[in-house]
Scaffold this motif. Structure first.
Motif, PDB file in Angstrom:
ATOM      1  N   TYR A   4       1.007  -0.971  -0.219  1.00 62.04           N
ATOM      2  CA  TYR A   4       0.023   0.050   0.299  1.00 62.04           C
ATOM      3  C   TYR A   4       0.835   0.738   0.120  1.00 62.04           C
ATOM      4  CZ  TYR A   4      -3.511  -3.212   1.187  1.00 62.04           C
ATOM      5  OH  TYR A   4      -4.409  -4.233   1.137  1.00 62.04           O
ATOM      6  N   ARG A   5       2.711   0.900  -0.292  1.00 58.29           N
ATOM      7  CA  ARG A   5       3.094   2.160  -0.426  1.00 58.29           C
ATOM      8  C   ARG A   5       3.264   2.976   0.746  1.00 58.29           C
ATOM      9  NH1 ARG A   5       3.067   3.486  -6.826  1.00 58.29           N
ATOM     10  NH2 ARG A   5       2.379   1.340  -7.733  1.00 58.29           N
ATOM     11  N   TYR A   6       3.636   3.207   1.762  1.00 57.13           N
ATOM     12  CA  TYR A   6       3.920   3.819   3.253  1.00 57.13           C
ATOM     13  C   TYR A   6       3.212   2.723   4.420  1.00 57.13           C
ATOM     14  CZ  TYR A   6       3.488   8.067   5.086  1.00 57.13           C
ATOM     15  OH  TYR A   6       4.282   9.775   6.648  1.00 57.13           O
ATOM     16  N   ASN A   7       4.581   2.147   4.349  1.00 62.69           N
ATOM     17  CA  ASN A   7       4.941   1.064   5.363  1.00 62.69           C
ATOM     18  C   ASN A   7       5.391   1.875   6.227  1.00 62.69           C
ATOM     19  OD1 ASN A   7       5.137  -0.866   6.504  1.00 62.69           O
ATOM     20  ND2 ASN A   7       5.416  -2.327   4.913  1.00 62.69           N
ATOM     21  N   SER A   8       5.042   2.008   7.837  1.00 59.36           N
ATOM     22  CA  SER A   8       5.373   3.565   8.774  1.00 59.36           C
ATOM     23  C   SER A   8       5.688   2.325   9.765  1.00 59.36           C
ATOM     24  CB  SER A   8       4.082   4.120   9.539  1.00 59.36           C
ATOM     25  OG  SER A   8       3.003   3.162   9.454  1.00 59.36           O
ATOM     26  N   MET A   9       5.460   1.106   9.876  1.00 56.02           N
ATOM     27  CA  MET A   9       5.884  -0.141  10.706  1.00 56.02           C
ATOM     28  C   MET A   9       5.920  -1.731  10.704  1.00 56.02           C
ATOM     29  SD  MET A   9       3.609  -2.254  12.602  1.00 56.02           S
ATOM     30  CE  MET A   9       4.324  -3.421  13.554  1.00 56.02           C
ATOM     31  N   ILE A  10       7.657  -2.194  10.946  1.00 52.98           N
ATOM     32  CA  ILE A  10       7.458  -3.063  10.235  1.00 52.98           C
ATOM     33  C   ILE A  10       8.167  -3.731  11.700  1.00 52.98           C
ATOM     34  CG2 ILE A  10       8.699  -4.649   8.958  1.00 52.98           C
ATOM     35  CD1 ILE A  10       9.365  -2.501   6.848  1.00 52.98           C
ATOM     36  N   ASP A  11       7.482  -4.976  12.613  1.00 54.30           N
ATOM     37  CA  ASP A  11       8.269  -5.477  13.558  1.00 54.30           C
ATOM     38  C   ASP A  11       8.644  -7.140  13.299  1.00 54.30           C
ATOM     39  OD1 ASP A  11       9.445  -3.625  14.604  1.00 54.30           O
ATOM     40  OD2 ASP A  11       6.846  -3.119  15.768  1.00 54.30           O
ATOM     41  N   TYR A  12       9.126  -7.556  13.653  1.00 59.76           N
ATOM     42  CA  TYR A  12       8.957  -9.007  13.990  1.00 59.76           C
ATOM     43  C   TYR A  12       7.969  -9.836  15.661  1.00 59.76           C
ATOM     44  CZ  TYR A  12      10.452 -13.934  14.924  1.00 59.76           C
ATOM     45  OH  TYR A  12      11.008 -15.285  15.590  1.00 59.76           O
ATOM     46  N   ALA A  26       5.805 -13.785  18.274  1.00 58.80           N
ATOM     47  CA  ALA A  26       4.711 -14.546  19.110  1.00 58.80           C
ATOM     48  C   ALA A  26       4.174 -15.795  17.376  1.00 58.80           C
ATOM     49  CB  ALA A  26       3.439 -14.207  19.480  1.00 58.80           C
ATOM     50  N   GLN A  27       4.125 -15.093  16.559  1.00 57.86           N
ATOM     51  CA  GLN A  27       4.128 -15.405  14.661  1.00 57.86           C
ATOM     52  C   GLN A  27       5.204 -15.930  14.537  1.00 57.86           C
ATOM     53  OE1 GLN A  27       0.769 -15.907  13.753  1.00 57.86           O
ATOM     54  NE2 GLN A  27      -0.696 -15.603  15.636  1.00 57.86           N
ATOM     55  N   ARG A  28       6.132 -15.252  14.835  1.00 55.89           N
ATOM     56  CA  ARG A  28       7.547 -15.829  13.885  1.00 55.89           C
ATOM     57  C   ARG A  28       6.854 -15.928  12.690  1.00 55.89           C
ATOM     58  NH1 ARG A  28      11.053 -18.353  16.616  1.00 55.89           N
ATOM     59  NH2 ARG A  28      10.244 -19.774  18.300  1.00 55.89           N
ATOM     60  N   LYS A  29       6.249 -13.982  12.183  1.00 58.28           N
ATOM     61  CA  LYS A  29       6.487 -13.364  10.999  1.00 58.28           C
ATOM     62  C   LYS A  29       6.961 -12.198  10.982  1.00 58.28           C
ATOM     63  CE  LYS A  29       2.034 -16.165  10.035  1.00 58.28           C
ATOM     64  NZ  LYS A  29       0.801 -16.150   9.507  1.00 58.28           N
ATOM     65  N   LEU A  30       6.178 -11.438   9.808  1.00 62.26           N
ATOM     66  CA  LEU A  30       6.998  -9.622  10.315  1.00 62.26           C
ATOM     67  C   LEU A  30       5.232  -9.223  10.377  1.00 62.26           C
ATOM     68  CD1 LEU A  30       9.269  -9.288   7.922  1.00 62.26           C
ATOM     69  CD2 LEU A  30       9.518  -9.865  10.200  1.00 62.26           C
ATOM     70  N   PHE A  31       5.348  -8.128  11.752  1.00 62.44           N
ATOM     71  CA  PHE A  31       3.950  -7.276  11.018  1.00 62.44           C
ATOM     72  C   PHE A  31       4.131  -6.065  10.679  1.00 62.44           C
ATOM     73  CE2 PHE A  31       1.342  -9.583  14.688  1.00 62.44           C
ATOM     74  CZ  PHE A  31       1.096 -10.729  14.519  1.00 62.44           C
ATOM     75  N   ALA A  32       3.362  -5.482  10.213  1.00 56.61           N
ATOM     76  CA  ALA A  32       3.631  -4.552   9.420  1.00 56.61           C
ATOM     77  C   ALA A  32       2.343  -3.338   9.728  1.00 56.61           C
ATOM     78  CB  ALA A  32       3.738  -4.424   7.888  1.00 56.61           C
ATOM     79  N   TRP A  33       2.310  -2.022   8.890  1.00 60.14           N
ATOM     80  CA  TRP A  33       1.461  -0.727   9.144  1.00 60.14           C
ATOM     81  C   TRP A  33       1.927  -0.457   8.027  1.00 60.14           C
ATOM     82  CZ3 TRP A  33      -2.079  -0.379  13.793  1.00 60.14           C
ATOM     83  CH2 TRP A  33      -3.241   0.811  13.087  1.00 60.14           C
ATOM     84  N   ASP A  34       0.608  -0.189   6.438  1.00 59.99           N
ATOM     85  CA  ASP A  34       0.630  -0.183   5.654  1.00 59.99           C
ATOM     86  C   ASP A  34      -0.316   0.948   5.063  1.00 59.99           C
ATOM     87  OD1 ASP A  34       1.763   0.364   3.120  1.00 59.99           O
ATOM     88  OD2 ASP A  34       2.371  -1.789   2.380  1.00 59.99           O
ATOM     89  N   ASN A  35       0.237   2.043   5.579  1.00 56.69           N
ATOM     90  CA  ASN A  35      -1.138   3.060   4.325  1.00 56.69           C
ATOM     91  C   ASN A  35      -2.647   2.805   5.034  1.00 56.69           C
ATOM     92  OD1 ASN A  35      -2.266   5.172   3.918  1.00 56.69           O
ATOM     93  ND2 ASN A  35      -1.604   4.642   0.893  1.00 56.69           N
TER      94      ASN A  35
END
Length: 427
Positions: free
Chosen positions: A391-399, A402-411
């Motif tokens: 979505y071209r505006y990624n403001s948070m990327i964390d490992y 608990a899920q062994r995945k990357l969580f992100a907040w994208d626009n």
């Protein structure tokens, strides 16, 4: 004055002899005073002007609270209605595709299997059934099932390879879980506790919308499904406002940076109080050393297999990324590493197995993870792992440990990424 009071008493004596009264006595200071009282001939009691006004204000306040509640519920229902419409359209399209596929299969002629020769059926069995595994050509069905169970048991290395410590090999396509309802959710942070504390379970998901000057609300959801529906089961109000998207969860506490300061706060979710607060020594804050997307992302907290981390910079480091391992109880710095990559030159970072990875761009749809720093060896190197900003505006990327995945907040969108790790080295 006394004569005037007597005169008034005499004038009223004829009509109100039973009502008027003259009183003589000392006041609190000991001074002699005279008081003359006449009851009202009409009013039984004096009205209290303040009481109706207070009651009217209470009624108006109740009406306003009801309207706000109705508007909030209406907004949630409208969002749920739009989501259900989208799901219905997607299901209709899928059903139409399945119908067309069914029609195509019906029109397609079935392949004819050649008949087996009458003699030597066992010897000629393989040519007549080319898709059968040669290992299952002989023996009773019971033996085949038992052998299948035995051969399927010892295989799970691939899953360990994806979740164990080692090097990050690849990042999957982003999967969307929810879109924020309003402008406050353009950017934010969402997370799960890898070691939750009662009364919150392991499936609990937490979210903070971080647009605004007084960010205090922490929303909790029973699981990912409730998050996608937008129905929080818990809303906590933080005592200290939060700055940006660097918060994280660990062992029943929310860790975050206090607004307009380098102070870190540990907020216990169960007790709903601040358990610890401490300044991160010399850390920049409120726009001194942010990521390239901005947002006052000076201090980024993270959790992985090795504990609680802070990613930031200082004036001494001249804007280069500093990584510190923190004590999760006291927030004291246990150890720090200074890298040679500038914080403002990367869009974001995350930590897995004690290795910090940086993302090159927050807006390019096809970006890369371009750098890794290993705290075990105190060495960094350039890498090139594809990473998509859908979505071209990624403001948070964390490992997410608990899920062994990357969580992100994208626009406005809460998304996750599957990851693949290499084998961990022998210890």
């Amino acid at each position: 004055m006394f004569l005037l009071l007597l005169l008034a008493g005499l004038l009223l004596q004829g009509d109100a002899q039973d009502q008027a009264s003259l009183w003589r006595g000392n006041d609190r200071s000991g001074r002699c005073v005279y008081s003359f009282t006449v009851p009202s001939p009409v009013e039984a009691s004096c009205p209290q002007p303040a009481a109706p006004e207070v009651e009217a204000l209470k009624v108006r306040l109740g009406v306003l609270e009801m309207l706000v509640s109705q508007l909030s519920e209406r907004s949630l229902l409208q969002g749920e209605k739009e989501r259900l419409k989208r799901e219905m359209k997607a299901l209709q399209l899928r059903m139409e595709e399945m119908r067309r596929e069914t029609e195509r299969l019906r029109k397609r002629p079935c392949p004819q299997t050649p008949a087996a020769p009458p003699s030597h059926p066992q010897r000629d069995r393989a040519p007549t059934r080319p898709l059968e595994d040669s290992a299952w050509q002989y023996g009773s069905p019971a033996f085949q099932e038992l052998k299948a169970e035995v051969t399927e048991v010892p295989v799970p290395d691939s899953k360990q390879n994806q979740t164990g410590c080692g090097d990050l090999l690849s990042v999957g396509e982003p999967v969307s879980h929810r879109r924020a309802d309003n402008i406050a959710g353009k950017y934010g942070v969402w997370m799960q506790d890898p070691e939750p504390v009662s009364p919150y379970g392991p499936n609990m998901v937490w979210r903070i919308d971080t647009v605004g000057t007084e960010v205090r609300q922490l929303f909790g959801y029973e699981d990912l499904e409730q998050l996608s529906k937008g129905f929080p089961s818990k809303v906590l109000l933080l005592l200290d406002p939060l700055e940006s998207t660097g918060a994280t969860l660990y062992r029943g506490s929310l860790y975050y940076q206090r607004r307009l300061s380098r102070t870190l706060i540990r907020y216990e979710l169960a007790a709903e109080h601040v358990a610890a607060r401490r300044e991160l020594p010399h850390a920049g804050f409120h726009g001194q050393f942010p990521y390239s997307w901005g947002g006052y992302t000076d201090i980024d907290l993270a959790v992985d297999e090795k504990g609680l981390w802070a990613v930031y910079s200082t004036s001494k480091a001249q804007g280069a990324i500093v990584i510190s391992l923190l004590d999760p109880l006291s927030l004291e710095v246990r150890r720090s590493w200074e890298t040679n990559i500038r914080k403002s030159s990367v869009a974001n970072s995350f930590i897995i197995c004690g290795k910090m990875y940086t993302v090159a761009s927050y807006s390019a749809p096809d970006s890369t993870i371009n750098y890794v720093y290993d705290t075990e060896t105190s060495q960094g190197k350039a890498v090139s792992i594809p990473f998509k900003n859908k979505y071209r505006y990624n403001s948070m990327i964390d490992y997410s440990l608990a899920q062994r995945k990357l969580f992100a907040w994208d626009n406005f969108h809460l998304v996750s990424y599957d990851i693949r790790m290499s084998h961990s080295p022998a210890t």
